[in-house]
Design an enzyme around this catalytic site. Structure first.
Site, PDB file in Angstrom:
ATOM      1  N   HIS A  78       0.833  -1.207   0.000  1.00  0.00           N
ATOM      2  CA  HIS A  78       0.000   0.000   0.000  1.00  0.00           C
ATOM      3  C   HIS A  78       0.866   1.254   0.000  1.00  0.00           C
ATOM      4  O   HIS A  78       2.035   1.223   0.403  1.00  0.00           O
ATOM      5  CB  HIS A  78      -0.948   0.018   1.196  1.00  0.00           C
ATOM      6  CG  HIS A  78      -0.252   0.132   2.522  1.00  0.00           C
ATOM      7  ND1 HIS A  78       0.402  -0.936   3.118  1.00  0.00           N
ATOM      8  CD2 HIS A  78      -0.109   1.181   3.378  1.00  0.00           C
ATOM      9  CE1 HIS A  78       0.917  -0.541   4.273  1.00  0.00           C
ATOM     10  NE2 HIS A  78       0.628   0.745   4.449  1.00  0.00           N
ATOM     11  N   HIS A 109       4.603   0.135   0.141  1.00  0.00           N
ATOM     12  CA  HIS A 109       5.367  -0.658   1.100  1.00  0.00           C
ATOM     13  C   HIS A 109       4.504  -1.784   1.655  1.00  0.00           C
ATOM     14  O   HIS A 109       3.275  -1.767   1.554  1.00  0.00           O
ATOM     15  CB  HIS A 109       5.948   0.207   2.222  1.00  0.00           C
ATOM     16  CG  HIS A 109       4.943   1.030   2.969  1.00  0.00           C
ATOM     17  ND1 HIS A 109       4.418   2.203   2.465  1.00  0.00           N
ATOM     18  CD2 HIS A 109       4.358   0.847   4.178  1.00  0.00           C
ATOM     19  CE1 HIS A 109       3.561   2.716   3.325  1.00  0.00           C
ATOM     20  NE2 HIS A 109       3.502   1.912   4.377  1.00  0.00           N
ATOM     21  N   ARG A 113       5.058   6.977  13.496  1.00  0.00           N
ATOM     22  CA  ARG A 113       5.103   7.548  12.149  1.00  0.00           C
ATOM     23  C   ARG A 113       4.631   8.984  12.128  1.00  0.00           C
ATOM     24  O   ARG A 113       3.696   9.359  12.845  1.00  0.00           O
ATOM     25  CB  ARG A 113       4.213   6.713  11.209  1.00  0.00           C
ATOM     26  CG  ARG A 113       4.408   7.019   9.730  1.00  0.00           C
ATOM     27  CD  ARG A 113       3.302   6.410   8.886  1.00  0.00           C
ATOM     28  NE  ARG A 113       2.058   7.171   9.020  1.00  0.00           N
ATOM     29  CZ  ARG A 113       0.887   6.800   8.492  1.00  0.00           C
ATOM     30  NH1 ARG A 113       0.797   5.655   7.828  1.00  0.00           N
ATOM     31  NH2 ARG A 113      -0.196   7.548   8.658  1.00  0.00           N
TER      32      ARG A 113
END
Length: 312
Positions: free
Chosen positions: A115, A266, A283
């Site tokens: 994705h 990824h 993240r």
């Protein structure tokens, strides 16, 4: 071959790690403020190698966000996230301890499909920066693939066919991974994210043509029958996941990956579900632009607004 980038604050080492994608950055301490020269070198390396890897970085949320802001406006953690630390709303926790609560199933990542981060947005993130806090002793690797290389190596006849097509990207994809009765499912149903993006987008900085589809979010090709759409997407998903375009990264505490979300997809790990381990990463994402196709037309929002951030 390692590239030596001289800056007033020291020598930056850029070491490519795979044939089409990835470079490891060394001789840098992300606790320190970067010089403009270092930022420029890293930006150029990002566009060339698509994903950059850093090791042994002893930083926390504040330094992570500060580093991210040198490259663009940092968005809130995620359109559907309500677990971000109160004092750091930009931080998304990729935490195996939270996923069962969030989705109703035990998981180590949002999705185990290839994705591109939140590509269902009208303006998907320009880049993502992921930092490891707790990494298992074995397993848990992440892979990235170069979507520009995947497009460049297609036959010319197929490129011509794809250049004018659009595809629907829907948050959750065709088969959402969360339990239908979970709070997360209700949250997504209340405010769905759906966009029609060009199948081939033009990178706004490099000008590269990028095969902008992914199994995690892309649900159909607009204008084709379901059978035709499924067949074409199956072919394209196989192309973007070809091993020759990929790189694999082993996480350790203090590792950080910084990737161009406009030119990569990824794959999170799927080898941990049978192990009694904890995996925690954090993240940030940088505000993205609205994709533009080869025909010069922008993506079309079906449901959902632009996702914006702050630069200070």
């Amino acid at each position: 071959m390692t590239t030596v980038a001289e800056t007033p604050t020291g020598t930056l080492l850029i070491s490519p790690v795979a044939g089409h994608i990835g470079a490891e950055i060394s001789n840098i301490d992300l606790r320190n403020e970067l010089s403009d020269e270092q930022v420029a070198q890293l930006q150029a390396a990002l566009y060339e190698y698509k994903v950059l890897f850093f090791r042994n970085q002893e930083i926390g949320h504040a330094e992570h966000i500060a580093f991210s802001r040198r490259f663009g406006a940092v968005t809130p953690s995620h359109p559907y996230d309500d677990d971000a630390p109160t004092e750091f709303p930009e931080i998304l926790a990729v935490d195996s301890r939270l996923y069962e609560k969030r989705f109703g199933v035990r998981k180590f990542s949002y999705t185990n499909q290839w994705h591109t981060d939140v590509s269902a947005l009208i303006n998907p993130p320009a880049a993502s920066l992921l930092r490891a806090e707790i990494a298992p002793e074995r397993g848990g690797d992440t892979q990235w693939t170069n979507l520009a290389a995947a497009y460049a190596n297609l036959p010319e006849s197929l490129k011509s066919f794809l250049d004018g097509l659009y595809a629907e990207h829907r948050f959750g994809g065709k088969r959402p991974i969360w339990d239908a009765d979970s709070d997360y499912a209700k949250k997504v149903a209340k405010a769905p994210l759906v966009t029609e993006h060009p199948v081939v987008r033009v990178h706004p900085v490099t000008g590269e043509r990028v095969l902008f589809v992914n199994p995690g979010f892309t649900t159909r090709i607009v204008g084709l029958s379901p059978r035709q759409s499924d067949a074409l997407l199956e072919l394209l998903f196989a192309e973007i996941s070809a091993p020759s375009y990929t790189v694999r990264f082993r996480w350790e505490k203090g590792s950080l990956a910084f990737w161009d979300n406009r030119a990569t997809a990824h794959l999170a790990p799927s080898d941990l579900d049978h192990l009694d381990v904890t995996r925690v990463l954090y993240r940030t994402t940088l505000e993205g632009d609205v994709p533009v196709g080869v025909d010069g037309q922008e993506s079309r929002a079906i449901s959902g607004e632009r996702f914006t951030g702050t630069s200070n």
